[in-house]
Design an enzyme around this catalytic site. Sequence first.
Site, PDB file in Angstrom:
ATOM      1  N   LYS A 223     -38.432 -48.893  21.988  1.00  0.00           N
ATOM      2  CA  LYS A 223     -37.252 -48.904  21.405  1.00  0.00           C
ATOM      3  C   LYS A 223     -36.206 -49.793  22.639  1.00  0.00           C
ATOM      4  CE  LYS A 223     -38.035 -47.065  17.409  1.00  0.00           C
ATOM      5  NZ  LYS A 223     -37.850 -47.723  16.248  1.00  0.00           N
ATOM      6  N   ASP A 253     -38.029 -52.908  19.799  1.00  0.00           N
ATOM      7  CA  ASP A 253     -37.045 -52.742  18.353  1.00  0.00           C
ATOM      8  C   ASP A 253     -35.834 -52.296  18.827  1.00  0.00           C
ATOM      9  OD1 ASP A 253     -36.209 -51.779  16.028  1.00  0.00           O
ATOM     10  OD2 ASP A 253     -38.077 -50.317  15.777  1.00  0.00           O
ATOM     11  N   GLU A 279     -37.800 -56.398  16.888  1.00  0.00           N
ATOM     12  CA  GLU A 279     -37.523 -55.871  15.565  1.00  0.00           C
ATOM     13  C   GLU A 279     -36.344 -55.595  15.246  1.00  0.00           C
ATOM     14  OE1 GLU A 279     -39.152 -51.914  13.165  1.00  0.00           O
ATOM     15  OE2 GLU A 279     -40.225 -52.811  14.698  1.00  0.00           O
ATOM     16  N   GLU A 308     -37.829 -52.462   7.351  1.00  0.00           N
ATOM     17  CA  GLU A 308     -37.829 -50.966   7.310  1.00  0.00           C
ATOM     18  C   GLU A 308     -36.608 -50.705   6.698  1.00  0.00           C
ATOM     19  OE1 GLU A 308     -36.618 -48.264  10.564  1.00  0.00           O
ATOM     20  OE2 GLU A 308     -37.491 -49.550  11.496  1.00  0.00           O
ATOM     21  N   ASP A 331     -41.705 -51.434   3.911  1.00  0.00           N
ATOM     22  CA  ASP A 331     -41.745 -50.045   3.936  1.00  0.00           C
ATOM     23  C   ASP A 331     -42.074 -49.361   2.634  1.00  0.00           C
ATOM     24  OD1 ASP A 331     -39.868 -47.669   5.426  1.00  0.00           O
ATOM     25  OD2 ASP A 331     -40.014 -47.399   3.287  1.00  0.00           O
ATOM     26  N   HIS A 358     -43.551 -51.063   8.212  1.00  0.00           N
ATOM     27  CA  HIS A 358     -42.952 -50.116   8.855  1.00  0.00           C
ATOM     28  C   HIS A 358     -43.382 -48.488   8.756  1.00  0.00           C
ATOM     29  CE1 HIS A 358     -39.491 -46.862   8.682  1.00  0.00           C
ATOM     30  NE2 HIS A 358     -39.766 -47.072   9.771  1.00  0.00           N
TER      31      HIS A 358
END
Length: 452
Positions: A223, A253, A279, A308, A331, A358
Amino acid sequence: MAGTEITITGWATRDIRFPTSLDKTGSDAMNAAGDYSSAYCILQTDSEYQGHGMTFTIGRGNDIVCAAINHVADRVKGRTLSSLVADWGKTWRHLVNDSQLRWIGPEKGVIHLALGAVVNAIWDLWAKVLGKPVWRIVADMTPEEFVRCVDFRYITDAVTPEEALQLLRDAEPGKAERLEEALNSRAVPAYTTSAGWLGYGEDKMKNLLRETLAKGYRHFKLKVGGSVEDDRRRLGIAREIIGYDQGNVLMVDANQVWSVPEAIEYMGQLAEFKPWFIEEPTSPDDIVGHKAVRDALRPHGIGVATGEMCQNRVIFKQLIMTGAIDVCQIDACRLGGVNEVLAVLLMAKKYGVPIVPHSGGVGLPEYTQHLSTIDYVAVSGKLSVLEYVDHLHEHFLHPSEIKDGYYQTPTEPGYSVEMKAESMDRYEYPGKDGVSWWKSEEAKAILDGDKI
């Protein structure tokens, strides 16, 4: 369908919440402290079988999705299973066609999350009756049967039913070999996010990276989006451990935290760490913005991924047709269940965009292992990767499992998200006194704490 006719007699919903905010599991730049939750749907029948489906949320509002499930599930009460699956595309259209429920969508938001739970519960029921895992039902379909599962409304400018048939026929050569790979659990390589949560300290991150590397993982996601300085430090640590030239792949992400100019500037400062993709660099609804970020980052060799929070096949159509994304992250339950996922797989196949679902949430790896297997065996024919987070699998009867860096292809009948009864009782919200964790003293830290 062979055997005695089965009728759906009713349903139950369960609001299940796991207190992951206590240890910051799932933490990122946008979602600081989520409680991984399941808005759960159980379809009841006049037989020994039940259908289990769920939608993933991160806590507050899970009860709203459960309330919406009650409205959607009512549309299949009294229907026979065979009538629902005989023309799946028509059934899916019926489920989204309640004019009053459409007003609070249409085909997006809470009502669509509820649809995903109900549709997936029907697939789970069907798979249990057939004695097959969901992925195998689709893999065994003819191209014609596959196409009948899809509602093509709004997407025929991207792919028509006739084009879809041809795409699936073109995938037939080599399908038997790919099916054999699936049966040998070599269809879905895994990538890990478990080391990359933003709330984890350096030591925890280092240890988890080393552990997952030793387990055979070759793809790692971290992240980002807190601060450039922190992210450069964390990505530097990750590259020290996984290297640059050992076949290991790094992804990042941002979970929608940036504007488009911020995303471009920020990622320019992380380019030296050579991520495969960024992402969710900006708002998940911003097709034009994703295209601008992708164009700007292409000289750096950085791709763009999203999905997602992509609410339906229409948004995916735009992302794919305009060339706004390099990676399509379906997703399993934000889309309207298996059927809408199949629609997106077809569009992605036509335009050559790889599918990387995701899977960061409770129950999602259990779901998406089926979807990635379907994509590889029956649609794209190309090996991809699938996210795996090592949390909360112990609550499922048939948890997803990784071995030597690959998902172990599910063999049990169903869609793999049936939760243990004792787990449901213990983590139901608000729950029963003396049974539910949410009635305990420990829960007060969340219930009485700041809502962030």
